[in-house]
Scaffold this motif. Structure first.
Motif, PDB file in Angstrom:
ATOM      1  N   LEU A 175       0.808  -1.073   0.091  1.00 27.36           N
ATOM      2  CA  LEU A 175      -0.059  -0.183   0.094  1.00 27.36           C
ATOM      3  C   LEU A 175       0.674   1.190   0.084  1.00 27.36           C
ATOM      4  CD1 LEU A 175      -2.825  -1.011   2.529  1.00 27.36           C
ATOM      5  CD2 LEU A 175      -3.007  -0.662   0.152  1.00 27.36           C
ATOM      6  N   ARG A 176       1.769   1.322   0.690  1.00 29.90           N
ATOM      7  CA  ARG A 176       2.863   2.401   0.729  1.00 29.90           C
ATOM      8  C   ARG A 176       3.577   2.665  -0.681  1.00 29.90           C
ATOM      9  NH1 ARG A 176       3.627   0.729   6.426  1.00 29.90           N
ATOM     10  NH2 ARG A 176       5.505  -0.522   5.579  1.00 29.90           N
ATOM     11  N   TRP A 177       3.848   1.576  -1.207  1.00 34.12           N
ATOM     12  CA  TRP A 177       4.398   1.689  -2.539  1.00 34.12           C
ATOM     13  C   TRP A 177       3.672   2.252  -3.569  1.00 34.12           C
ATOM     14  CZ3 TRP A 177       9.369   0.914  -3.710  1.00 34.12           C
ATOM     15  CH2 TRP A 177       9.875   0.807  -5.073  1.00 34.12           C
ATOM     16  N   ARG A 178       2.212   1.524  -3.554  1.00 35.21           N
ATOM     17  CA  ARG A 178       1.434   2.342  -4.431  1.00 35.21           C
ATOM     18  C   ARG A 178       0.979   3.598  -4.084  1.00 35.21           C
ATOM     19  NH1 ARG A 178      -2.318  -3.334  -3.390  1.00 35.21           N
ATOM     20  NH2 ARG A 178      -1.320  -4.893  -4.656  1.00 35.21           N
ATOM     21  N   GLU A 179       0.781   4.070  -2.948  1.00 34.51           N
ATOM     22  CA  GLU A 179       0.511   5.538  -2.605  1.00 34.51           C
ATOM     23  C   GLU A 179       1.748   6.231  -3.239  1.00 34.51           C
ATOM     24  OE1 GLU A 179      -0.140   8.398   1.092  1.00 34.51           O
ATOM     25  OE2 GLU A 179       0.977   6.684   1.574  1.00 34.51           O
ATOM     26  N   ALA A 180       2.971   6.013  -3.075  1.00 40.58           N
ATOM     27  CA  ALA A 180       4.032   6.595  -3.749  1.00 40.58           C
ATOM     28  C   ALA A 180       3.973   6.646  -5.145  1.00 40.58           C
ATOM     29  CB  ALA A 180       5.368   6.189  -3.162  1.00 40.58           C
ATOM     30  N   ALA A 181       3.764   5.456  -5.687  1.00 39.47           N
ATOM     31  CA  ALA A 181       3.434   5.421  -7.113  1.00 39.47           C
ATOM     32  C   ALA A 181       2.389   6.405  -7.700  1.00 39.47           C
ATOM     33  CB  ALA A 181       3.349   4.065  -7.578  1.00 39.47           C
ATOM     34  N   LEU A 182       1.413   6.170  -7.067  1.00 36.80           N
ATOM     35  CA  LEU A 182       0.120   7.272  -7.633  1.00 36.80           C
ATOM     36  C   LEU A 182       0.698   8.853  -7.319  1.00 36.80           C
ATOM     37  CD1 LEU A 182      -2.868   5.297  -5.681  1.00 36.80           C
ATOM     38  CD2 LEU A 182      -2.443   5.870  -8.446  1.00 36.80           C
ATOM     39  N   ARG A 183       1.445   9.102  -6.416  1.00 38.76           N
ATOM     40  CA  ARG A 183       1.661  10.481  -6.190  1.00 38.76           C
ATOM     41  C   ARG A 183       2.942  10.905  -7.247  1.00 38.76           C
ATOM     42  NH1 ARG A 183      -0.035  12.617  -1.958  1.00 38.76           N
ATOM     43  NH2 ARG A 183      -0.830  11.429  -0.116  1.00 38.76           N
ATOM     44  N   LEU A 184       3.672   9.830  -7.783  1.00 39.11           N
ATOM     45  CA  LEU A 184       4.817  10.099  -8.848  1.00 39.11           C
ATOM     46  C   LEU A 184       4.031  10.362  -9.978  1.00 39.11           C
ATOM     47  CD1 LEU A 184       7.415   9.720  -9.738  1.00 39.11           C
ATOM     48  CD2 LEU A 184       7.213   7.357 -10.190  1.00 39.11           C
ATOM     49  N   VAL A 185       2.609   9.510 -10.242  1.00 37.90           N
ATOM     50  CA  VAL A 185       2.083   9.875 -11.499  1.00 37.90           C
ATOM     51  C   VAL A 185       1.447  11.388 -11.497  1.00 37.90           C
ATOM     52  CG1 VAL A 185       0.277   8.864 -12.938  1.00 37.90           C
ATOM     53  CG2 VAL A 185       1.851   7.478 -11.893  1.00 37.90           C
TER      54      VAL A 185
ATOM     55  N   GLU B 285       2.335  14.091  -9.710  1.00 35.32           N
ATOM     56  CA  GLU B 285       3.116  14.943  -9.788  1.00 35.32           C
ATOM     57  C   GLU B 285       3.858  15.426 -10.812  1.00 35.32           C
ATOM     58  OE1 GLU B 285       5.277  14.056  -6.238  1.00 35.32           O
ATOM     59  OE2 GLU B 285       3.411  14.226  -4.838  1.00 35.32           O
ATOM     60  N   CYS B 286       3.850  14.362 -11.848  1.00 38.15           N
ATOM     61  CA  CYS B 286       4.552  14.272 -12.872  1.00 38.15           C
ATOM     62  C   CYS B 286       3.992  15.347 -14.062  1.00 38.15           C
ATOM     63  CB  CYS B 286       4.978  13.085 -13.387  1.00 38.15           C
ATOM     64  SG  CYS B 286       3.987  12.303 -14.374  1.00 38.15           S
TER      65      CYS B 286
ATOM     66  N   PRO C 216       8.118   9.136  -3.688  1.00 37.89           N
ATOM     67  CA  PRO C 216       7.893   9.063  -5.037  1.00 37.89           C
ATOM     68  C   PRO C 216       8.972   9.044  -5.872  1.00 37.89           C
ATOM     69  CG  PRO C 216       6.355  10.596  -4.314  1.00 37.89           C
ATOM     70  CD  PRO C 216       7.395  10.406  -3.125  1.00 37.89           C
ATOM     71  N   ALA C 217      10.137   9.684  -5.724  1.00 36.77           N
ATOM     72  CA  ALA C 217      11.323   9.588  -6.327  1.00 36.77           C
ATOM     73  C   ALA C 217      12.022   8.342  -6.364  1.00 36.77           C
ATOM     74  CB  ALA C 217      12.443  10.717  -6.002  1.00 36.77           C
ATOM     75  N   GLN C 218      12.107   7.532  -5.031  1.00 37.48           N
ATOM     76  CA  GLN C 218      12.608   6.453  -4.833  1.00 37.48           C
ATOM     77  C   GLN C 218      11.873   5.177  -5.599  1.00 37.48           C
ATOM     78  OE1 GLN C 218      12.326   6.601  -0.449  1.00 37.48           O
ATOM     79  NE2 GLN C 218      14.388   6.269  -0.367  1.00 37.48           N
ATOM     80  N   VAL C 219      10.514   5.210  -5.797  1.00 36.71           N
ATOM     81  CA  VAL C 219       9.806   4.376  -6.659  1.00 36.71           C
ATOM     82  C   VAL C 219      10.174   4.730  -8.146  1.00 36.71           C
ATOM     83  CG1 VAL C 219       7.507   4.063  -7.658  1.00 36.71           C
ATOM     84  CG2 VAL C 219       7.757   4.561  -5.085  1.00 36.71           C
TER      85      VAL C 219
END
Length: 315
Positions: free
Chosen positions: A103-113, A115-116, A174-177
């Motif tokens: 869930l934490r990984w998915r949250e960071a991935a969603l933020r990555l998308v 914010e880009c 997000p940057a780490q993802v």
């Protein structure tokens, strides 16, 4: 709970006492988790004095998310604190930990998308979509196993993989993802043997010598890491001497100025995967912290120190 006349209760009475529906009691009875004491003349289920406690235990275990087979194993043990309960709880905790990481990984991935820039979203979606949640390091390990010398001792290979394969952060930014997704894409892309040549050191040292080489390099990289954390320029010293000594031991030769010049030339011609190590640094560096050294950045620092020393000696 039991009625006074025979010490038994009906399914309705049991359900009322437990605060559940008759359907729930019947469900557990039909699956053998809640045995009946007897049946009435009319065929109705009757339950004994211990049924209420057993039903409450079943409900508690199910509330914790334990599947029915685990519940059955626990009920089969007389002691509620037995190993079956401990094993089941430990298994649930492991499963929850994996779910939370996902869930934490998915949250960071969603933020990555989110914010880009819009023009980059399709590419980033392809990158992160190729990485499972929680992410696996298996593709990275396979990449390095194919790159390391064949027949290298298992212990030496494992020691190298420990530092070359970064573990995904528990709570990534997000940057780490993005960095980990780029690593995954890098090691999974199709390539020929010519695109991934091995350093000459592998051929010179052989499998046994490579184990000696990587053990020595690990010590040199650790020393160089201290220099990198101090933001010191590449220079001769203990780290460089340890670095050269690793090659000297693997090659079975002596540390001489000529050897150092030869080694500097060889290292300059070796294949490089700088981007890999840059992404590794992004993955392992804590949020807001200074960039963590990697084997790649340590190797570059030591190689630069060796080149500077040999150039000064030649001059």
């Amino acid at each position: 709970m039991p009625t006074p006349h025979d010490g038994l209760c009906t399914i309705g009475e049991l359900a009322e006492q437990a605060g559940v529906t008759v359907k729930t009691v019947r469900f557990y009875s039909d699956r053998g988790l809640l045995p009946e004491a007897s049946r009435s003349a009319g065929g109705h289920r009757r339950y004994g004095p211990d049924a209420l406690g057993r039903l409450r235990l079943i409900r508690s275990l199910r509330t914790l998310g334990l599947p029915l087979p685990e519940v059955r194993r626990i009920l089969d043990e007389e002691d509620e604190a037995g190993s079956a309960l401990e094993d089941a709880v430990a298994g649930q905790l492991r499963g929850l930990g994996s779910q939370l990481r996902a869930l934490r990984w998915r949250e960071a991935a969603l933020r990555l998308v989110q914010e880009c820039p819009p023009g980059e979203r399709a590419g980033r979606l392809r990158l992160i979509g190729a990485v499972p949640a929680p992410p696996s390091t298996a593709p990275l390990a396979r990449f390095w196993r194919g790159w390391l010398p064949s027949r290298m001792p298992t212990r030496s290979t494992a020691a190298f993989l420990e530092v070359a394969v970064p573990q995904p952060p528990e709570d990534p930014a997000p940057a780490q993802v993005l960095a980990f997704a780029r690593l995954n894409a890098f090691v999974c892309r199709p390539c020929t043997g010519a695109e991934r040549p091995q350093p000459r050191a592998h051929a010179i040292a052989g499998a046994g010598g490579s184990a000696v080489l990587y053990a020595g390099l690990a010590e040199a990289y650790e020393l160089a890491g201290t220099q990198l954390r101090g933001d010191r320029e590449p220079r001769p010293g203990e780290a460089l001497d340890s670095f050269v000594a690793a090659y000297v031991s693997a090659y079975g030769t002596r540390d001489t100025p000529d050897f150092r010049r030869m080694l500097a030339g060889q290292l300059a011609a070796d294949p490089r995967i700088d981007r890999y190590w840059e992404w590794v640094a992004e993955v392992i560096t804590p949020r807001g912290g200074p960039t963590e050294p990697t084997p790649g950045s340590a190797h570059d620092w030591l190689r630069a120190a060796l080149e500077a020393q040999t150039a000064a000696a030649t001059a």
